[in-house]
Design a protein around this motif. Structure first.
Motif, short mmCIF file in Angstrom:
data_model
loop_
_atom_site.label_atom_id
_atom_site.label_comp_id
_atom_site.label_asym_id
_atom_site.label_seq_id
_atom_site.Cartn_x
_atom_site.Cartn_y
_atom_site.Cartn_z
N ASP A 88 78.15 65.60 -25.40
CA ASP A 88 78.24 64.74 -26.58
C ASP A 88 77.65 65.33 -27.86
N SER A 89 76.71 66.25 -27.74
CA SER A 89 76.00 66.72 -28.93
C SER A 89 76.95 67.45 -29.87
N LEU A 90 76.82 67.14 -31.15
CA LEU A 90 77.59 67.82 -32.19
C LEU A 90 76.77 68.89 -32.89
N VAL A 91 75.53 69.09 -32.44
CA VAL A 91 74.66 70.10 -33.05
C VAL A 91 75.07 71.47 -32.53
N PRO A 92 75.44 72.38 -33.41
CA PRO A 92 75.92 73.69 -32.93
C PRO A 92 74.79 74.54 -32.37
N MET A 93 75.13 75.47 -31.49
CA MET A 93 74.19 76.49 -31.03
C MET A 93 74.97 77.78 -30.85
N VAL A 94 74.37 78.85 -31.30
CA VAL A 94 75.01 80.17 -31.23
C VAL A 94 73.96 81.20 -30.83
N PRO A 95 74.38 82.31 -30.26
CA PRO A 95 73.42 83.38 -29.99
C PRO A 95 72.77 83.87 -31.28
N PHE A 96 71.53 84.31 -31.18
CA PHE A 96 70.89 84.92 -32.34
C PHE A 96 71.64 86.19 -32.72
N ALA A 97 71.57 86.53 -34.00
CA ALA A 97 72.23 87.74 -34.49
C ALA A 97 71.77 88.96 -33.69
N GLY A 98 72.72 89.75 -33.25
CA GLY A 98 72.41 90.97 -32.53
C GLY A 98 72.33 90.83 -31.04
N ALA A 99 72.53 89.61 -30.50
CA ALA A 99 72.37 89.40 -29.06
C ALA A 99 73.35 90.24 -28.25
N GLU A 100 74.62 90.17 -28.58
CA GLU A 100 75.60 90.90 -27.78
C GLU A 100 75.43 92.41 -27.93
N GLY A 101 75.12 92.87 -29.12
CA GLY A 101 74.90 94.30 -29.31
C GLY A 101 73.72 94.81 -28.51
N LEU A 106 71.84 97.80 -23.68
CA LEU A 106 71.01 97.87 -22.47
C LEU A 106 71.85 98.25 -21.26
N LYS A 107 73.02 97.63 -21.14
CA LYS A 107 73.89 97.94 -20.00
C LYS A 107 74.41 99.37 -20.08
N ALA A 108 74.75 99.82 -21.28
CA ALA A 108 75.24 101.18 -21.44
C ALA A 108 74.18 102.21 -21.08
N GLY A 123 73.75 73.98 -16.63
CA GLY A 123 73.68 74.23 -18.06
C GLY A 123 73.75 75.71 -18.39
N LEU A 124 73.06 76.52 -17.62
CA LEU A 124 73.09 77.96 -17.88
C LEU A 124 74.47 78.53 -17.64
N ASN A 125 75.09 78.19 -16.52
CA ASN A 125 76.42 78.71 -16.24
C ASN A 125 77.41 78.34 -17.33
N GLN A 126 77.31 77.10 -17.82
CA GLN A 126 78.24 76.66 -18.85
C GLN A 126 78.06 77.46 -20.14
N VAL A 127 76.80 77.63 -20.56
CA VAL A 127 76.58 78.30 -21.83
C VAL A 127 76.85 79.80 -21.72
N LEU A 128 76.64 80.39 -20.55
CA LEU A 128 76.99 81.80 -20.38
C LEU A 128 78.50 82.00 -20.50
N GLU A 129 79.25 81.08 -19.95
CA GLU A 129 80.71 81.17 -20.05
C GLU A 129 81.17 80.94 -21.49
N GLU A 130 80.62 79.91 -22.13
CA GLU A 130 81.05 79.57 -23.49
C GLU A 130 80.69 80.67 -24.49
N SER A 131 79.54 81.28 -24.31
CA SER A 131 79.08 82.31 -25.25
C SER A 131 79.75 83.66 -25.01
N GLY A 132 80.32 83.85 -23.81
CA GLY A 132 80.91 85.13 -23.46
C GLY A 132 79.90 86.20 -23.07
N LEU A 133 78.63 85.82 -22.92
CA LEU A 133 77.59 86.80 -22.62
C LEU A 133 77.33 86.95 -21.12
N GLY A 134 77.93 86.11 -20.30
CA GLY A 134 77.66 86.14 -18.87
C GLY A 134 77.82 87.49 -18.21
N PRO A 135 78.88 88.26 -18.52
CA PRO A 135 79.09 89.53 -17.82
C PRO A 135 77.99 90.57 -18.04
#
Length: 243
Positions: A88-101, A106-108, A123-135
């Motif tokens: 239900d929450s309409l408050v956005p959440m996004v990764p901090f700048a530079g998270a994916e990089g 680190l993986k490389a 909750g963690l599984n959902q946000v990992l999928e939504e953010s695309g950072l899970g892999p």
């Protein structure tokens, strides 16, 4: 930035907190806590107080904020919080700048990357999928498979599962719960000041570095990784897992 003088260690395993460390989710968590309190009939606390428990398991967080609440109220509030946060929450959440990089680098470089979070498994599984950072993560732990911070059980199980000695692991977090958890088992810890707890609180736990953003963390951490040619004791693990 502050850092310890010992530069002799190298890290094979980097363990991240999630909320307030990689994900800028404080406002959404506070919104969900306050909405859940309204639905449960508990006092609605101010933003700072509501945010102070970020990092704990949901049950422990509610018990900390509302020590007067009985078991049924804690359960109802937990259910209301989870529903509001996830649906239900309409408050956005996004990764901090530079998270994916940071994670990609680190993986490389051959690092094992893990999460130790106070979020629920769902909750963690959902946000990992939504953010695309899970892999990017080799394994993840929540309190549902271990114990709430600052109990170090999550870290102990990650060490056991990866076979990495504590001397080659580092915990990255934004709360005193993260710092204390790592300190209790002698693991190096890196404090990030862009999250919940202030710098003076974090520095009391002796972090090896205290940084202000993920780009600064990347610049500090990459040169301190162990050579990627070092043989790992265990293969990578699935993100969607339980202990």
């Amino acid at each position: 930035m502050t850092e310890a003088s010992d530069t002799s260690r190298c890290y094979r395993l980097v363990i991240f907190d999630w909320d307030g460390t990689l994900m800028n989710s404080q406002d959404r968590i506070v919104d969900a806590i306050q909405q859940a309190a309204r639905k449960t009939g508990l006092p609605v606390l101010d933003d700072r107080t509501s945010a102070s428990i970020i990092g704990l398991s949901l049950t422990k967080a509610i018990q900390t904020l509302y020590p007067e609440a009985d078991e049924a109220q804690v359960r109802r509030m937990a259910e209301a919080y989870s529903h509001h946060f996830l649906n239900d929450s309409l408050v956005p959440m996004v990764p901090f700048a530079g998270a994916e990089g940071l994670l990609r680098a680190l993986k490389a470089a051959g690092a094992i990357v893990a999460i130790a979070t106070g979020k629920s498994r769902r909750g963690l599984n959902q946000v990992l999928e939504e953010s695309g950072l899970g892999p990017y993560f080799d394994l993840t732990y929540t309190p549902e498979e271990s114990a709430s911070k600052p109990d170090p059980l999550m870290l102990q199980r990650i060490l056991e599962e990866t076979g990495v000695p504590v001397s080659q692991a580092v915990m990255v977090g934004d709360t005193t719960f993260d710092m204390e958890m790592a300190q209790r088992i002698g693991m190096d810890r890196i404090a990030l000041s862009h999250g919940v707890h202030d710098s003076a609180e974090l520095d009391r736990y002796g972090p090896v570095a205290h940084l202000h953003d993920l780009e600064g963390l990347k610049a500090w951490l990459l040169p301190r990784l162990c050579p990627s040619s070092m043989e790992r004791d265990n293969p990578a693990h699935s993100t969607d897992r339980s202990a």
